[in-house]
Structures are given as structure tokens and as C-alpha cells.
Design an enzyme around this catalytic site. Structure first.
Site: not given
Ligand code: AGP
Length: 614
Positions: A74, A101, A487, A491, A494, A510, A609
């Protein structure tokens, strides 16, 4: 983010590595590659794009060998391209490296190495690592010594795997800080190395997790672990219960769909063994290591997390404050780590993380540790850093979550937080036996209620069809369901790339109400909870301004049925558990909109992820 797989043993390394990388696709990547030791030489195939591209390269020009390493990248330094893809080979052709990293001091190191005559063939920070190893291999014959000396120069957090023709019977893997994990797996006369468990679970459940500043020398026969100072380390071998089959898509088109549907099971597993429905109705969370004395000492709880996990934390705040009467603050981990928060020995810092490897969350935990707080975590990935760093933890029991958009790893911690609130309330005496009995009895309903939400998928699909072409969407919620609005919006944005905002409904007047018109659907979360009347008047206000309202409402709510344009129906749910059911139609809505738009639901653009960099 980046993924690593390595193999050493009697079998052909290439298919094992490719298959392992495939299982890490969900982490998100833009290029991929692998290196195999073939007839005493390192052979590399790598390119930008998906693993299918790498497979084509391997088909066109096959590799054969019993030792190899692979990587999905990535991009951080340098565009996604063949020359920037890992593995990176040194100038002598004797050493090859894959890396997760960021080398924070790579500009200085690159200059230093260039001054010594090193020629760089990529724009990556990783390439300095291979040149550093070669620098030390020119003065020592001991590969692990050379690697240790090289790693001593790196700033930042890293997972690194090295292969060399000098000692072709081993793979060297190291971990520094929290740039994702390094896990070593045992097979029969063969060993596996990976950044994440799913890559090797089909071969083994017997694994060793490296801690920060540890290095593993892996041969066919086993592994030796040492610190980066060369001190031998005694390590624990874990037996991992995850079933590799559960990491497959099965009958579903996407992992996300499968994972949404798995919530009945994951919620059942979340409760199983932790609640005594028969005698006394107590909650047991043994891994938390919570004593009566400690529970009574707590003055404040900080919940720290990112993204979806932070939304779960916001629900947790309402639950813990209501049930256990302990003040709770929810802090986005990337803020907490730099905010110099007021934390002491009477404070609990509770981190929530699906992956247990999110860099910001781990850094927030370390900050809390420095300040002397009691450290807890709620984590899905077994053996992850967030689990191991904590003084006590709750394991989510969601099983592997592959889709980038978190779903089952959102609802499980909601239930964990509910149980935690009951346990704390019980120990601190803020919960009488009758209320505890009632709250615990409600828990038993939750898997079935989740199942009833899923049964309504065809109705949600119709709403998704109606909304699939919108450009913007506003989600409103209040009280315990304010985070449900956040949330639901996360969803949608993203995976469908539709601009969506979650808002506390009381804030509408407001500012955001100015946006409301027919082109801007308003999703109003209005189950029968203590904020119901407020939410109903929100619907009226949106309708009065010509808005298109999609309501999430409880079965039989005629008032809402009469006024809303579309209704996503929920079964009657005890209000403290209503965030669990209310989010399910929103997960389904986002999923179907994205699928109807023909998008890559499981691996949305630009997202990973596990976010293992800052
Ligand atoms: C959720 O749909 C995400 N893609 C993202 O916000 C995720 O929850 C966040 O990066 C935290 O990840 P974690 O729970 O593995 O720490």
C-alpha cells in the site's frame, strides 16, 4: 495495508505465498510481488495492480523453490509501480527484503548510503533496509547479525522479512513498534511467516507472535527468537482457534454481505459463556482481570479508538455512564495520543480495535501506559498487539473480518460494552439485583433480534435501489443512537463514495437543516428509545422543508409510517441494545447501494483494513 507472507519447507513456495497474499487482500494494497530462492539465486516477480497480475507474471515465467517471501504493498513512498513494489533486492543480488511500515529517517539514510556508493532502484523507503543489510554483510558472514545492525538504524515502526542467498536455509523476520504484527507458524518440517494470521491459518494454528524489537530466525525445523540486541527470548506458542473456512466468502458475493449475515452467530458467541442466565444473572469477563477493589477505585474511563470502533465507544459511554455511573470520555485515538490527556492510576483507558494493530490506537495505549492508567482493550484479532499491551481485555468473538467496512466487529463490541457496564455496575453497587437480572435477560434476545433485522433485507434492497444515485445523505440520531447515525454515514461513504454526514439530531437547527431538500435524503434513526419523541419532531421538521426522509423505526410505528418516505423496520428492542439492531439495516443499505453502483465493496478505493501507519 501492506501484507507479508513467507514460507520455508519441502513444498513449492510460490503457490503457498500467492495463496497467503490472497488471504490478505482485504487489508488493501496497490501492488504485489514475491521472491523465491531458485537454484541458489533470488528470483523476483512484482508489479502494480492486483494479485491476478502477479499470478499472470508467475504463469508466464514460473518460479520454483522451497523458500520465499511475498508482499502486498500500500504505497507510502513512491507511486504504485513494478519498481516500487516489494520485494526489494540489494545490489549484490544476495539479499531481498519485504517491509511493512515507514522508515521515518529514510531521506538521511538514503543520502548516507548513496555517499557510500549505493544505487537505488526505487522511490521507496524500504530500499534503504536492503542496502543497510548489505553494508553489514560486507563485514560479517552472520546474516542475523547483519540484519540486527541494519535495523538499529531505522526510526519508526516496522515489520520486516529478509531472505538471503548467504544463508539460504532461513528466513529472518523482525518487528519494531506497531506497524502491524509478525506471526510465525509451525508446520510439519515447514514454517510460515506472515504479517497477519489469515495468511497462514489454512496451514497451521500453532503460532508465535513477535513482540516489538524482536527478531526471529526461521528454519524448516522451527524458530529462534532474539531481541534486537541479540539476547535470546523465551516465547510462548499459541494455539489459534480461528477456523480458516470462516475466512471464505461462501455463498455470498462479497465478504461484507457474509459478515453482515454472520452477526447472529457472532452475537451468540459474544454472549456465550459470559452470562449466567440460569443462576444469579451475572456477567463474567475473566480476561479483564478486574477485582472488586479495582472496580471501586475507577474514577474515570477514557475510551479510545478510530473509525467504527470509536462509534462503538460512543455507545459504550452512554451504557457505562447510565449503568455503572462512571464518567466516560470517548477520544479519537489520533487525538488522544497528542492531547496530553489527564490520566492517572485511577483512570481506565479502554481501547477498541477490530484488528488490534491500528497504529493510532496502539500509540494511544502506549501514552496511557506511560501515564500509569489501567489499560483495557476490546479486540477481535487474537494475539494482536492491542490485546497483548493491555492489562485486561475482552475478545470480540467476531471471527475474521475481511471486508474493509467493519460490520460484525461493530455490533460485537456494543454487546461487550453492555456486559462491561453491567459488570462494573454490579461490582460498584450502582445496579440492584432486579435491574441486573432484567438487563442480562435482555441480552438473550439480541441474536434473534439481529436475525429478524436481517430477514428484512429485501425491503432494505428496495430502499437502496431508490437511493443508489443520490449525491449526498444526512444521518441523524440522538442519545444512544447518535453513534448509529455516525456509523450509518461512515458505512455509506466508505463503500459507495456518496458523501454522507452523521449528525446529532439536536444540532440540525444549528446549521445542517439549511441543506435539506429533495436531493438530500435524511436518514433518521428513530427506534423506540428515550429520545423517540425528539427524533419524531426531527422527521416533521425535515418533511416541512420538503426533505426526503428514510426512517429507521420500530415495527408497528404508524406515526412514522405515515410521515416518512421510506421506513427501515426494526423489531422491538430494549433501548440499551437498540444500537445493535438499528445499525443492521444501515449496514445493509450501504452494502446494497455500493453493490448496485457496481463498486468494489470489500476493498474500497484508498482504504485499508488495518491502518498500521499514522
Ligand atoms: C470501518 O468500516 C473502517 N473501515 C475503519 O473506520 C476502522 O473501523 C478503523 O480503521 C479502526 O480499525 P480497528 O478497529 O482495526 O482499530
Amino acid at each position: 495495508m501492506c501484507g507479508i507472507v513467507g514460507y520455508i519447507g519441502p513444498r513449492d513456495a510460490t503457490p503457498i505465498i500467492l495463496n497467503g497474499l490472497k488471504r490478505l487482500e482485504y487489508r488493501g494494497y496497490d501492488s504485489a510481488g514475491l521472491a523465491v530462492l531458485q537454484d541458489g539465486h533470488i528470483q523476483i516477480r512484482r508489479d502494480a495492480g492486483k494479485l491476478s497480475r502477479l499470478q499472470t507474471l508467475v504463469d508466464e515465467s514460473p518460479l520454483q523453490g522451497h523458500v520465499g517471501i511475498g508482499h502486498t504493498r500500500w504505497a507510502t513512498h513512491g507511486e504504485p509501480s513494478a519498481r516500487n513494489a516489494h520485494p526489494h533486492l540489494g545490489m549484490t543480488g544476495e539479499v531481498v527484503v519485504v517491509h511493512n511500515g515507514i522508515v521515518e529517517n529514510f531521506l538521511e539514510l538514503r543520502q548516507e548510503l548513496r555517499d557510500e556508493g549505493a544505487v537505488f532502484n526505487s522511490d521507496t523507503d524500504t530500499e534503504v533496509i536492503v542496502h543497510l543489510i548489505e553494508r553489514y554483510l560486507s563485514t560479517t558472514n552472520d546474516l542475523s547479525h547483519a540484519v540486527r545492525l541494519a535495523l538499529g538504524h531505522l526510526k519508526g515502526a516496522h515489520g520486516i522479512v529478509v531472505l538471503s542467498t548467504r544463508e539460504a536455509d532461513k528466513i529472518i523476520a523482525a518487528r519494531i513498534g506497531n506497524a502491524g504484527g509478525v506471526v510465525i507458524g509451525y508446520g510439519q518440517d515447514e514454517m510460515f511467516v506472515a504479517s497477519d494470521l489469515p495468511a497462514i491459518l489454512e496451514h497451521t494454528r500453532k503460532v508465535v507472535f513477535l513482540e516489538s524489537r524482536q527478531m526471529a530466525v526461521v528454519t524448516r525445523q522451527g524458530v529462534q527468537v532474539q531481541t534486537l540486541d541479540g539476547e535470546p527470548v523465551e516465547f510462548e506458542i499459541h494455539n489459534v482457534p480461528w477456523d480458516p473456512v470462516s475466512a471464505e466468502k461462501g455463498e455470498y458475493r462479497h465478504f461484507m454481505a457474509k459478515e453482515i449475515h454472520e452477526q447472529v452467530r457472532s452475537l451468540t458467541d459474544t454472549i456465550a459463556g459470559r452470562v449466567d442466565f440460569e443462576n444469579g444473572h451475572g456477567v463474567r469477563l475473566p480476561e479483564l482481570n478486574l477485582t472488586l477493589e479495582r472496580a471501586r477505585q475507577i474514577k474515570k474511563i477514557f475510551i479510545t479508538a478510530c473509525g467504527t470502533a470509536a462509534h462503538a465507544g460512543m455507545v459504550g459511554k452512554v451504557l457505562i455512564e447510565r449503568i455503572a455511573r462512571i464518567p466516560v470520555e470517548v477520544d479519537i485515538a489520533s487525538e488522544f495520543r497528542y492531547r496530553d490527556p489527564i490520566v492517572d492510576r485511577d483512570t481506565v483507558v479502554l481501547a477498541i480495535s477490530q484488528s488490534g494493530e491500528t497504529a493510532d490506537t496502539l500509540a494511544a495505549m502506549e501514552e496511557a501506559r506511560r501515564k500509569g492508567a489501567l489499560l483495557w482493550s476490546i479486540v477481535n484479532a487474537i494475539g494482536s498487539q492491542a490485546m497483548r499491551l493491555a492489562d485486561g481485555y475482552i475478545s470480540m468473538q467476531s471471527g475474521p473480518e475481511i471486508g474493509v467496512a467493519s460490520t460484525k466487529a461493530y455490533t460485537a463490541p456494543l454487546v461487550d460494552l453492555y456486559m462491561l457496564a453491567i459488570l462494573l455496575g454490579d461490582l460498584r453497587g450502582t445496579l440492584d439485583a432486579g435491574s441486573r437480572r432484567r438487563l442480562v435477560a435482555d441480552l438473550r434476545l439480541i441474536p434473534d433480534l439481529a436475525g429478524r433485522c436481517l430477514d428484512r433485507e429485501p425491503e432494505v434492497e428496495k430502499v437502496a435501489y431508490a437511493l443508489k444515485d443520490v449525491q449526498h445523505c444526512l444521518y441523524l440520531g440522538r442519545g444512544i443512537n447518535m453513534p448509529t447515525a455516525y456509523e450509518g454515514a461512515l458505512k455509506l461513504k466508505e463503500i459507495s463514495y456518496i458523501h454522507a454526514e452523521g449528525y446529532p439530531a439536536g444540532e440540525m437547527k444549528h446549521g445542517p437543516i439549511a441543506l435539506v431538500d429533495r436531493e438530500m435524503p435524511v436518514v433518521v434513526i428513530a427506534p423506540r428509545d428515550p429520545w423517540y419523541d425528539k427524533m419524531f419532531s426531527q422527521i416533521e421538521q425535515a418533511k416541512a422543508r420538503g426533505g426526503l426522509v428514510v426512517a429507521v423505526a420500530t415495527d408497528g410505528d404508524e406515526r412514522i409510517a405515515d410521515i416518512a418516505d421510506y421506513v427501515l423496520w426494526l423489531p422491538e428492542t430494549p433501548w440499551m441494545l437498540s444500537p445493535v439492531t438499528a445499525v443492521i439495516p444501515l449496514q445493509l443499505l450501504a452494502y446494497h447501494i455500493a453493490a448496485l453502483r457496481g463498486l468494489d465493496v470489500d476493498q474500497p478505493r484508498n482504504l485499508a483494513k488495518s491502518v498500521t501507519v499514522e
